[in-house]
Design a protein around this motif. Structure first.
Motif, short mmCIF file in Angstrom:
data_model
loop_
_atom_site.label_atom_id
_atom_site.label_comp_id
_atom_site.label_asym_id
_atom_site.label_seq_id
_atom_site.Cartn_x
_atom_site.Cartn_y
_atom_site.Cartn_z
N PHE A 19 -8.00 4.70 -2.99
CA PHE A 19 -7.12 4.99 -4.12
C PHE A 19 -7.87 5.42 -5.39
O PHE A 19 -7.49 6.41 -6.02
N TYR A 38 -8.97 8.96 -4.96
CA TYR A 38 -7.82 9.87 -4.95
C TYR A 38 -7.34 10.13 -6.38
O TYR A 38 -7.10 11.28 -6.77
N THR A 75 -5.30 5.85 0.82
CA THR A 75 -4.13 6.66 1.16
C THR A 75 -4.04 6.73 2.69
O THR A 75 -4.98 6.36 3.40
N GLU A 98 1.11 4.10 -2.85
CA GLU A 98 0.80 5.50 -2.50
C GLU A 98 1.93 6.43 -2.92
O GLU A 98 1.68 7.55 -3.40
N THR A 127 0.84 9.50 -5.34
CA THR A 127 0.86 10.85 -4.77
C THR A 127 2.08 11.66 -5.23
O THR A 127 2.32 12.75 -4.74
N ARG A 163 0.84 -1.21 0.00
CA ARG A 163 0.00 0.00 0.00
C ARG A 163 0.88 1.26 0.00
O ARG A 163 0.65 2.20 -0.77
N SER A 164 1.90 1.27 0.88
CA SER A 164 2.78 2.44 0.98
C SER A 164 3.50 2.71 -0.34
O SER A 164 3.63 3.86 -0.76
#
Length: 340
Positions: A83, A86, A77, A51, A55, A47-48
């Motif tokens: 996501f 976003y 996020t 992201e 981003t 996930r990180s």
């Protein structure tokens, strides 16, 4: 199915100066990538990392859409924004990988068929609800002495067309991805011969299945020598052979062709795309839908460390910008050194 909506989405996916980020690695594939940088593959590290990519400042300048994996389309996020929501907020289209992978084709040693048609109608409805506006299905065609067989090509083309029909019924633009692998020792000429056969079969099946081509994106391999070929073809030969092949088989109704990188190095994939666009104008937009060729440098720069997020984002944006330039034939390999 609203055809004009599909057309609008497809055109946005291949907008000038932009391409598609393939962030749809299966859990097994991303584990291999993380193993290379000695990072444990957990739900949170995955996930990180995603992201970090999504981003990156100004990503929307070069990225029109992102292909997500089933796990990723359900993730959020740090501040709790899903996501897909976003990405939509940035003007980036969320997409989803829907195939279940290539499995052994019974009766045809060394050949595969992509599975995932069972239950696909219901899954597409759910993905549309989660925000997906396009999807991806990958067929895998390998080259060796006695393969591919005509049957394996036909079976995979048929599955791609059935998938595309279900997507369009659900209001989702299908990315049709028939990948002729570059893993073997074959020549560029052999790759061109097989890619001709594959694209001919795929478009015949799309036609038979009444696919609305104006609402479809093609994601093919480039016509390229195998990795083990003793004399690999030069970049200009790759560009010319690929364009020759596409002009024979891809109707001008298709709004865009978004190449896969298929094991090429990042600079190689950018250079090939650039040379193809220099050969234009073409009847379709020629862009990128790269996974590793967009992410490799970012992964290395990040290395799983929170303090390296900015460095990872810079590496990702640098590569995305180079591919954005290659979209119009404005990339120069000298820029690699200058921006290093």
């Amino acid at each position: 199915m609203n055809r004009s909506e599909l057309e609008t989405i497809a055109r946005a996916m291949v907008a000038k100066g932009k391409g598609i980020l393939a962030a749809d690695e299966s859990s097994g594939t991303i584990k291999k990538r993380f193993d290379n940088i000695k990072v444990e593959s957990t739900q949170e590290t995955r996930r990180s990392y995603r992201e970090l990519l999504f981003t990156a400042p100004a990503a929307a300048d070069y990225i029109s859409g992102v292909i997500l994996y089933d796990e990723t389309i359900r993730q959020k996020t740090k501040d709790g924004t899903p996501f897909p929501q976003y990405l939509q907020g940035l003007g980036i289209l969320p997409g989803i990988k829907v195939d279940m992978g290539a499995k052994a084709l019974a009766g045809f040693p060394k050949e595969t068929i992509t599975e995932g048609l069972d239950g696909l109608r219901e899954r597409l409805a759910e993905y549309h609800g989660l925000g997906a506006r396009f999807a991806k299905w990958r067929a895998v065609i390998d080259i060796a002495e006695d393969i591919p067989t005509a049957f394996a090509i036909e079976a995979n083309a048929h599955a791609l067309a059935r998938y595309a029909a279900l997507c369009q019924e659900a209001g989702i633009v299908p990315i049709v991805e028939p990948e002729v692998l570059m893993d073997g020792g074959h020549t560029l000429e052999r790759c061109e011969e097989v890619t001709n056969q594959v694209l001919a079969a795929v478009f015949a099946q799309l036609h038979s299945h009444r696919i609305h081509l104006e609402g479809t994106i093609l994601k093919p391999n480039m016509v390229i020598s195998g990795k083990k070929c003793p004399m690999r073809a030069a970049a200009q030969q790759v560009a010319e052979a690929t364009i020759r092949c596409l002009r024979r088989h891809v109707p001008s109704a298709v709004p865009g062709i978004a190449f896969l990188s298929g094991g090429q190095s990042s600079p190689e994939a950018t250079e090939h795309l650039n040379r193809m666009n220099v050969l234009g104008p073409h009847p379709w937009e020629l862009t990128f839908s790269y996974g590793r060729a967009l992410q490799e440098e970012a992964l290395q720069a990040w290395g799983g460390k929170p303090e390296n997020v900015e460095a990872g984002q810079k590496a990702f944006l640098r590569r995305a910008k180079f591919n954005g330039l290659a979209r119009s034939g404005a990339y120069d390999a000298k820029q690699e050194q200058a921006a290093a």
